[in-house]
Design a protein around this motif. Structure first.
Motif, mmCIF file in Angstrom:
data_model
loop_
_atom_site.group_PDB
_atom_site.id
_atom_site.type_symbol
_atom_site.label_atom_id
_atom_site.label_comp_id
_atom_site.label_asym_id
_atom_site.label_seq_id
_atom_site.Cartn_x
_atom_site.Cartn_y
_atom_site.Cartn_z
ATOM 1 N N PHE A 107 -5.155 -8.300 -9.429
ATOM 2 C CA PHE A 107 -4.343 -7.112 -9.676
ATOM 3 C C PHE A 107 -3.425 -6.856 -8.483
ATOM 4 C CE2 PHE A 107 -7.918 -6.727 -12.426
ATOM 5 C CZ PHE A 107 -7.503 -5.995 -13.530
ATOM 6 N N ALA A 108 -2.311 -6.159 -8.746
ATOM 7 C CA ALA A 108 -1.393 -5.756 -7.686
ATOM 8 C C ALA A 108 -0.763 -4.425 -8.076
ATOM 9 C CB ALA A 108 -0.309 -6.808 -7.479
ATOM 10 N N ALA A 168 -13.963 -7.166 -13.053
ATOM 11 C CA ALA A 168 -12.838 -7.056 -12.125
ATOM 12 C C ALA A 168 -13.073 -5.905 -11.159
ATOM 13 C CB ALA A 168 -11.532 -6.834 -12.887
ATOM 14 N N THR A 169 -12.721 -6.123 -9.907
ATOM 15 C CA THR A 169 -12.774 -5.065 -8.908
ATOM 16 C C THR A 169 -11.362 -4.561 -8.655
ATOM 17 O OG1 THR A 169 -14.748 -5.980 -7.854
ATOM 18 C CG2 THR A 169 -13.401 -4.461 -6.552
ATOM 19 N N ILE A 170 -11.157 -3.282 -8.913
ATOM 20 C CA ILE A 170 -9.844 -2.651 -8.750
ATOM 21 C C ILE A 170 -9.809 -2.004 -7.364
ATOM 22 C CG2 ILE A 170 -8.159 -1.108 -9.804
ATOM 23 C CD1 ILE A 170 -9.240 -3.361 -11.654
ATOM 24 N N GLN A 171 -8.944 -2.497 -6.498
ATOM 25 C CA GLN A 171 -8.880 -2.008 -5.129
ATOM 26 C C GLN A 171 -8.185 -0.645 -5.070
ATOM 27 O OE1 GLN A 171 -10.477 -3.417 -2.732
ATOM 28 N NE2 GLN A 171 -11.039 -5.274 -3.880
ATOM 29 N N PRO A 172 -8.574 0.202 -4.085
ATOM 30 C CA PRO A 172 -7.888 1.488 -3.937
ATOM 31 C C PRO A 172 -6.451 1.286 -3.468
ATOM 32 C CG PRO A 172 -9.390 1.117 -2.112
ATOM 33 C CD PRO A 172 -9.631 0.004 -3.103
ATOM 34 N N VAL A 221 -4.989 -0.347 -14.447
ATOM 35 C CA VAL A 221 -5.900 0.744 -14.086
ATOM 36 C C VAL A 221 -5.168 1.690 -13.137
ATOM 37 C CG1 VAL A 221 -8.095 1.387 -13.027
ATOM 38 C CG2 VAL A 221 -7.923 -0.739 -14.348
ATOM 39 N N SER A 222 -5.150 2.979 -13.500
ATOM 40 C CA SER A 222 -4.497 4.003 -12.684
ATOM 41 C C SER A 222 -5.555 4.965 -12.148
ATOM 42 C CB SER A 222 -3.470 4.771 -13.517
ATOM 43 O OG SER A 222 -2.983 5.907 -12.811
ATOM 44 N N THR A 223 -5.607 5.129 -10.811
ATOM 45 C CA THR A 223 -6.570 6.059 -10.214
ATOM 46 C C THR A 223 -5.933 7.001 -9.194
ATOM 47 O OG1 THR A 223 -7.144 4.409 -8.519
ATOM 48 C CG2 THR A 223 -8.513 4.479 -10.518
ATOM 49 N N GLN A 243 -2.693 -0.238 -10.695
ATOM 50 C CA GLN A 243 -3.033 -1.629 -10.422
ATOM 51 C C GLN A 243 -2.828 -2.431 -11.706
ATOM 52 O OE1 GLN A 243 -3.533 -3.141 -7.703
ATOM 53 N NE2 GLN A 243 -4.756 -1.979 -6.224
ATOM 54 N N HIS A 244 -1.905 -3.409 -11.656
ATOM 55 C CA HIS A 244 -1.531 -4.212 -12.820
ATOM 56 C C HIS A 244 -2.146 -5.605 -12.723
ATOM 57 C CE1 HIS A 244 1.811 -1.596 -14.450
ATOM 58 N NE2 HIS A 244 1.627 -1.075 -13.246
#
Length: 327
Positions: free
Chosen positions: A310-311, A288-292, A190-192, A300-301
């Motif tokens: 994710f990291a 899944a929660t994707i952290q900022p 995920v890319s933000t 986030q991979h």
């Protein structure tokens, strides 16, 4: 309902088992038994021998290729292999399976009946193969009680234990407290942080090509000006996933030639985002929660399947084939 799965927190090698030998744990190379796996094998009762294959899939799927089911054992000191087949276009709803019966078995639920009789006092190696690549390999120990079968008790490594026979008792339900396996799809990247290249990438754990038989909703939820916002995105029924491939949803200004769907929205760059995959019922099979994070060159991979972990690392959208991380 049968309790056929236990905790999935430890990945281990399930390929290359020799008859009578145990597998060697290897979290880096362990293939996932996906979307189908060996669930129950009956041999001690010569009048009710069968091999039962179940699915880990959380959504209805159709196989796009034949899957070979190899049963190997020793007879008069020589190895014998029976090449069996689950045909292309076989469909699996969540919790269902495919049953191969032998000789004298009278099972109205059997998908295929074979004329052979399996040995009743020897271990049997059963492998699931696509092309020439095994993605399940299990040694079924011999046992003596004709009222019993060998039931799958752990996915990785492939582990079985004798219990009363229960062919075709669907749907299967994992034991309480077991984390569901994200199958056959999972959130991979995920890319933000880069407002010009925002995307959500969904990859597959499937070892064989499959087609989705229903829509899968991809929910992206975040807070905007203090209020929750949910974007309902969709992977449509009929979408095909080959092993190691995926589906990319891009947002607003992203220029990605591999995109499967382009959305007009822009995601927030400084807040966490919850991404969920939702099947029928509705049934949430990924959450899944994707952290900022702040580096616009990163995304986030996914680093671990269960629990979803994710990291941040350099962005790499659509770099398929993609290998699932360890469980």
């Amino acid at each position: 309902m049968k309790r056929i799965l236990s905790a999935l927190a430890t990945a281990a090698s399930i390929a290359g088992l020799a008859l009578g030998a145990a597998g060697t744990a290897n979290a880096e190379t362990a293939p996932l038994p996906s979307p189908i796996y060996i669930s129950e094998v009956s041999t001690a009762d010569v009048n009710q021998q069968y091999i039962e294959i179940a699915t880990t899939s959380a959504v209805p799927i159709t196989l796009n290729t034949d899957v070979t089911v190899e049963a190997t054992f020793r007879l008069d000191g020589a190895p014998v292999t029976l090449p069996l087949t689950i045909p292309a276009n076989a469909t699996f709803a969540p919790g269902t399976g495919y049953l191969i019966a032998f000789a004298n078995a009278n099972l109205p639920c059997a998908n295929e009946v074979r004329p052979e009789i399996l040995p009743v006092d020897k271990p049997i190696q059963v492998r699931l193969i696509t092309g020439f690549t095994p993605f399940e390999s299990a040694t079924i120990p011999s046992y003596t009680n004709p009222m019993f079968a060998q039931h799958r008790t752990k996915l990785t490594p492939a582990t079985f234990a004798p219990a009363p026979k229960s062919p075709c008792q669907f749907p299967y339900t994992p034991p309480a407290g077991t984390a569901p396996l994200p199958s056959p799809l999972y959130i991979s990247e995920v890319s933000t942080a880069d407002v010009n290249q925002q995307y959500i990438e969904i990859a597959t754990t499937s070892a064989v090509p499959v087609t989705l038989n229903t829509d899968v909703t991809v929910e992206a939820t975040f807070r905007l000006d203090g209020a929750p916002v949910t974007l309902p995105l969709t992977i449509p029924a009929g979408t095909t996933f080959a092993p190691g491939t995926g589906w990319v949803i891009a947002f607003a200004n992203a220029n990605l030639p591999c995109v499967s769907d382009i959305r007009p929205e822009i995601l927030p760059v400084n807040t966490s985002i919850q991404v969920r995959l939702v099947g029928q019922a509705p049934f949430i099979f990924e959450n899944a929660t994707i952290q900022p994070y702040v580096n616009p060159m990163f995304a986030q991979h996914r680093t671990k399947l269960t629990p979803a972990t994710f990291a941040p690392a350099p962005k790499s959208p659509c770099q398929f084939p993609y290998t699932p991380p360890a469980l």
